[in-house]
Write an enzyme that holds these catalytic residues in place. Structure first.
Site, PDB file in Angstrom:
ATOM      1  N   GLU A 126       0.851  -1.260   0.011  1.00  0.00           N
ATOM      2  CA  GLU A 126      -0.016  -0.109   0.147  1.00  0.00           C
ATOM      3  C   GLU A 126       1.066   1.317  -0.082  1.00  0.00           C
ATOM      4  O   GLU A 126       1.849   1.352   0.997  1.00  0.00           O
ATOM      5  CB  GLU A 126      -0.977   0.090   1.036  1.00  0.00           C
ATOM      6  CG  GLU A 126      -1.949  -1.115   1.326  1.00  0.00           C
ATOM      7  CD  GLU A 126      -2.452  -1.379   2.619  1.00  0.00           C
ATOM      8  OE1 GLU A 126      -2.191  -0.427   3.734  1.00  0.00           O
ATOM      9  OE2 GLU A 126      -3.148  -2.398   3.028  1.00  0.00           O
ATOM     10  N   LYS A 128       2.603   4.451   0.756  1.00  0.00           N
ATOM     11  CA  LYS A 128       2.443   4.934   2.356  1.00  0.00           C
ATOM     12  C   LYS A 128       2.267   6.528   2.151  1.00  0.00           C
ATOM     13  O   LYS A 128       3.046   7.334   1.931  1.00  0.00           O
ATOM     14  CB  LYS A 128       3.907   4.652   3.066  1.00  0.00           C
ATOM     15  CG  LYS A 128       3.945   5.381   4.516  1.00  0.00           C
ATOM     16  CD  LYS A 128       5.271   4.723   5.060  1.00  0.00           C
ATOM     17  CE  LYS A 128       5.152   5.128   6.382  1.00  0.00           C
ATOM     18  NZ  LYS A 128       4.980   6.868   6.748  1.00  0.00           N
ATOM     19  N   ASP A 130       1.771  10.225   3.958  1.00  0.00           N
ATOM     20  CA  ASP A 130       2.338  10.724   4.992  1.00  0.00           C
ATOM     21  C   ASP A 130       1.190  11.842   5.610  1.00  0.00           C
ATOM     22  O   ASP A 130       1.023  12.993   5.112  1.00  0.00           O
ATOM     23  CB  ASP A 130       3.500  11.775   4.892  1.00  0.00           C
ATOM     24  CG  ASP A 130       4.355  11.619   5.849  1.00  0.00           C
ATOM     25  OD1 ASP A 130       4.119  10.828   6.719  1.00  0.00           O
ATOM     26  OD2 ASP A 130       5.527  12.466   5.691  1.00  0.00           O
ATOM     27  N   TYR A 237      -6.988   1.592   5.994  1.00  0.00           N
ATOM     28  CA  TYR A 237      -6.168   0.562   5.670  1.00  0.00           C
ATOM     29  C   TYR A 237      -5.899  -0.429   6.686  1.00  0.00           C
ATOM     30  O   TYR A 237      -5.013  -1.597   6.337  1.00  0.00           O
ATOM     31  CB  TYR A 237      -4.799   1.234   5.106  1.00  0.00           C
ATOM     32  CG  TYR A 237      -4.139   2.229   6.055  1.00  0.00           C
ATOM     33  CD1 TYR A 237      -3.874   1.503   7.367  1.00  0.00           C
ATOM     34  CD2 TYR A 237      -3.959   3.287   5.794  1.00  0.00           C
ATOM     35  CE1 TYR A 237      -3.318   2.695   8.418  1.00  0.00           C
ATOM     36  CE2 TYR A 237      -3.408   4.462   6.676  1.00  0.00           C
ATOM     37  CZ  TYR A 237      -3.008   3.825   7.891  1.00  0.00           C
ATOM     38  OH  TYR A 237      -2.391   4.833   8.920  1.00  0.00           O
ATOM     39  N   LYS A 325      10.842   2.986   2.683  1.00  0.00           N
ATOM     40  CA  LYS A 325      10.787   4.456   2.114  1.00  0.00           C
ATOM     41  C   LYS A 325      11.686   4.553   0.766  1.00  0.00           C
ATOM     42  O   LYS A 325      12.675   3.840   0.328  1.00  0.00           O
ATOM     43  CB  LYS A 325      11.565   5.055   3.163  1.00  0.00           C
ATOM     44  CG  LYS A 325      10.922   5.163   4.546  1.00  0.00           C
ATOM     45  CD  LYS A 325       9.496   6.170   4.567  1.00  0.00           C
ATOM     46  CE  LYS A 325       9.310   6.314   6.171  1.00  0.00           C
ATOM     47  NZ  LYS A 325      10.020   7.126   7.047  1.00  0.00           N
ATOM     48  N   CYS A 419      26.787  43.890   5.794  1.00  0.00           N
ATOM     49  CA  CYS A 419      25.728  43.096   6.623  1.00  0.00           C
ATOM     50  C   CYS A 419      24.473  43.251   6.379  1.00  0.00           C
ATOM     51  O   CYS A 419      23.968  44.620   6.600  1.00  0.00           O
ATOM     52  CB  CYS A 419      26.034  42.919   8.212  1.00  0.00           C
ATOM     53  SG  CYS A 419      24.878  42.204   9.161  1.00  0.00           S
ATOM     54  N   CYS A 422      22.759  44.570   9.995  1.00  0.00           N
ATOM     55  CA  CYS A 422      23.186  45.648  10.582  1.00  0.00           C
ATOM     56  C   CYS A 422      23.668  47.083   9.918  1.00  0.00           C
ATOM     57  O   CYS A 422      24.013  47.828  10.338  1.00  0.00           O
ATOM     58  CB  CYS A 422      24.107  45.483  11.968  1.00  0.00           C
ATOM     59  SG  CYS A 422      25.800  44.955  11.487  1.00  0.00           S
ATOM     60  N   CYS A 437      30.233  39.703   9.007  1.00  0.00           N
ATOM     61  CA  CYS A 437      29.698  41.029   9.520  1.00  0.00           C
ATOM     62  C   CYS A 437      30.673  41.447  10.570  1.00  0.00           C
ATOM     63  O   CYS A 437      31.283  40.595  11.250  1.00  0.00           O
ATOM     64  CB  CYS A 437      28.330  40.931   9.905  1.00  0.00           C
ATOM     65  SG  CYS A 437      27.874  42.247  10.954  1.00  0.00           S
ATOM     66  N   CYS A 443      25.839  44.073  16.222  1.00  0.00           N
ATOM     67  CA  CYS A 443      24.836  43.525  14.982  1.00  0.00           C
ATOM     68  C   CYS A 443      23.947  42.687  15.888  1.00  0.00           C
ATOM     69  O   CYS A 443      24.584  41.648  16.689  1.00  0.00           O
ATOM     70  CB  CYS A 443      25.704  42.595  14.097  1.00  0.00           C
ATOM     71  SG  CYS A 443      24.875  41.783  12.862  1.00  0.00           S
TER      72      CYS A 443
HETATM   73 ZN    ZN Z   1      25.712  42.564  11.057  1.00  0.00          ZN
END
Ligand code: ZN
Length: 693
Positions: A126, A128, A130, A237, A325, A419, A422, A437, A443
């Site tokens: 059968e 499977k 999820d 099932y 699986k 960055c 920041c 950074c 930051c």
């Molecule tokens: Zn930063």
């Protein structure tokens, strides 16, 4: 961070195994709760399975250590508050997994050994799905009660919600036993899932990670009208309790389910022999992508119910069924954007933002691109079609691009120089692949990590300011930079009011902070958490600069690569160009400098004591040429022992130049600048004027 691979069980003693089993029990319980009660898994299925397997292996090796709360005795989680309980008189267990033909064959052999038989098994395969396992109890053909699996023996009563699901018959057609429990899977089709998520997104509601979570979240609603509005499907099932036998084989039972009015997966197949399973497995794998719903494998059940009965269970798994699986999946989708994430240590990581694509049952929206070089290697550009892979449930990877599908005008990705969190400038050190950074102290992405270091034992050593409280205070907005730590005492009453604190702990913390307002320069420098500046280098710098004002003044100058101070710091013994570079990057970022300045102003920073003693304290010495008896390292060590700073280059800050044979231009420069020039004898005479250390 990748955890170290687990030790083989043979390598563990009983204590270590008991400890690990306790950790596993706690971790698995936490994941179960997140998965079953909150519908928000914390880890991938593959990681979860790995924890389960590890637990099994350890319990097999140390059966005497099996815990009363062992995960092997439980499935899933206890019911959440808000739902009545449903007791499963026949436990709803889960299935063992196979990932390869050999594992499937081993499963069949095990069952045969148990039965003392040599016959191949007839089986039912059968697909499977999820979804969410459900138990439906019918009395006199009427739906009496519906429960989730929960922890296997106790689930949640979702009868009112289940009555709104069209695929579940409220009464059975035809003749049925007085009492019969039917089990099956509630799930959501791929199309329904995508439509639901789109609607949720528009409405600002919760967006689900995958169809499984969507189905679970939809069923486990306290308000059945919400469940009614969700597109849930159901395949029956399995059998639970029954007041009379209903079939001799599983296959015959499935036919009865159909007659009673249930949907049974039409792809389920009767296999005359277990040897037909690999063929069926391949067939399902090929069909998988085209199915209306996600499957992650095939469940194989020994068909003969009398044999099932004899085989029974081992731990939480039946001996007569296994889930085989499918392996990792790939897919192709479009790259919508490349975003930069900033990690706790300041690393800038590029993340591919994808047009959502279903890969083996999971809706993938992001994949990692690792770093700038990887982007260049793949030549991946925004707008490209990219091939991605999901192995287990780990973060999907970009494998490559489909060059033929590249849109006109797609241009190479420019890695940002700032960055995104920041705005500080980003740095990629020589020989490294990662951009970082430079705004470490301010930051928001990094500041927690920095503050934890700041308060740690080798640094400010503030008791009560560990990882947890740093996180708590940062979340509250109370500490955004190191100087804020010394503003915490003003919040003593507020801290005392926090959960888990109280007046005593708050007072202790305030006292600990107060005691650290006075601190040595070396600790202060170390606490800043500058890359490559560990305790030893911090001590070198502290000894070299002596006091905090000189240190900060020089660090301002170091940021300029052409400055004399840059050359000078490089020549401090033990500090090479790479460390000088880190200092320059750190103090060259104005945000950091301001944060350090602000911190220094709040403190009483003690000059480095060890630099105080000795006849050459505070003096700078340069050696040049070959000395008659002293080697260069010996001469430097001698000078330092008497409190001197030793540098390689002559500048106006140099106090003495000690000259040997074949001295170069330094001696000349010293004379030019009017600096005292000594030979070895003169140097020794100077040292003789006072004690060394
Ligand atoms: Zn930063």
């Amino acid at each position: 961070m990748t955890p170290a691979p687990p030790k083989p069980p043979e390598a563990l003693d009983e204590d270590a195994a008991a400890r690990e089993l306790a950790e596993l029990a706690a971790a698995i319980a936490r994941h179960d709760r997140a998965y079953h009660e909150l519908d928000a898994p914390l880890v991938s299925d593959a990681e979860y399975d790995a924890l389960r397997r590890r637990n099994e292996v350890l319990e097999a090796r140390f059966p005497q250590l099996i815990r009363p709360d062992s995960p092997s005795r439980r499935v899933g989680a206890a019911p959440a508050a808000g739902f009545a309980k449903v007791i499963h008189r026949l436990p709803m267990l889960s299935l063992g997994n196979a990932f390869a033909p050999e594992e499937f064959a081993e499963f069949c052999d095990r069952a045969r050994r148990f039965l003392g038989s040599s016959m191949p098994f007839a089986m039912v395969g059968e697909p499977k799905i999820d979804g969410l396992s459900l138990s439906l109890t019918y009395a006199q053909g009427q739906l009496l009660r519906a429960g989730t699996r929960g922890d296997g023996s106790e689930g949640e009563d979702v009868t009112a919600n289940v009555r709104t699901i069209a695929a579940i018959p409220p009464r059975l057609h035809g003749r049925s036993p007085a009492l019969i429990e039917v089990r099956g899977e509630v799930f959501m089709s791929k199309a329904d899932f995508l439509a639901l998520n789109a609607a949720q997104e528009r409405a600002g509601g919760k967006v689900f990670a995958n169809p499984r979570n969507a189905a679970a979240g939809s069923l486990r609603q306290l308000d059945p009208t919400i469940t009614a509005a969700r597109p849930l499907s159901f395949f029956a099932y399995a059998m639970g309790e029954a007041s009379e036998p209903v079939a001799a084989t599983h296959w015959a039972y499935l036919q009865r389910l159909r007659h009673w009015g249930f949907a049974v997966n039409p792809l389920s197949r009767h296999l005359e022999s277990e040897t037909d399973a690999p063929g069926f497995q391949a067939e399902m794998a090929a069909q998988r992508a085209g199915l209306a719903y996600d499957i992650d494998g095939v469940v194989y059940k020994i068909d003969d119910l009398a044999l099932q009965n004899r085989l029974g269970f081992v731990g939480r798994e039946p001996r007569w069924a296994i889930a085989w699986k499918f392996p990792a999946e790939q897919a192709t989708t479009r790259l919508l954007d490349i975003q930069i994430q900033v990690g706790r240590t300041g690393a800038l990581t590029p993340v591919a933002v994808l047009e959502p694509v279903n890969v083996g049952g999971v809706l993938v929206r992001h994949a990692t691109l690792h770093n700038e070089d990887e982007i260049a290697r793949l030549d991946v550009r925004v707008g490209d079609s990219v091939r991605i892979q999901r192995a287990g449930d780990v973060i999907p990877q970009v494998l490559g691009i489909v060059l033929e599908a590249r849109p006109a005008g797609a241009h190479p990705f420019q890695f940002p120089r700032r960055c995104p969190v920041c705005g500080s400038h980003a740095v990629r050190a020589e020989g490294e692949v990662v951009w970082r950074c430079s705004g470490g102290l301010t930051c928001p992405a990094q500041v927690e990590e920095r503050l934890i270091h700041f308060a740690s034992r080798g640094a400010f050593d503030i008791e009560g300011l560990g990882e947890k409280s740093v996180h708590e205070f940062h979340e509250l907005g109370w500490i955004r930079s190191p100087a804020d730590v010394f503003r915490l005492p003003a919040r003593e009453a507020e801290i005392a009011g926090l959960e888990g604190w109280g007046e005593q702990s708050a007072a202790n913390l305030v006292r600990a902070i107060g005691e650290r307002r006075r601190i040595g320069l070396a600790r202060f420098i170390y606490a800043l958490g500058i890359r490559r500046i560990g305790a030893a280098n911090a001590r070198l710098l502290a000894r070299h600069y002596g006091d905090v004002e000189t240190f900060l003044q020089r660090m301002r100058e170091v940021a300029d690569p052409a400055s004399e101070e840059r050359a000078a710091v490089t020549s401090i013994i033990g500090i090479g160009p790479a460390i000088a570079e880190e200092l320059a990057e750190f103090f060259g970022e104005e945000r950091n400098f301001r944060a350090v300045r602000e911190l220094a102003d709040a403190l009483d920073i003690q000059p480095e004591e060890t630099a105080g003693g000795g006849v050459l304290a505070g003096r700078t010495v340069v050696f040049t040429g070959t000395l008659p008896t002293l080697s260069r390292p010996e001469a430097k060590a001698l000078a330092e022992r008497h409190g001197a700073k030793v540098t390689d280059s002559v500048s106006k800050r140099t106090d003495y130049v000690v000259v040997g044979a074949d001295a170069g231009s330094k001696a000349g420069k010293a004379s030019e600048l009017g600096i005292t020039v000594l030979d070895e004898e003169g140097f020794r005479a100077l040292l003789a004027q006072g004690p060394g250390r």
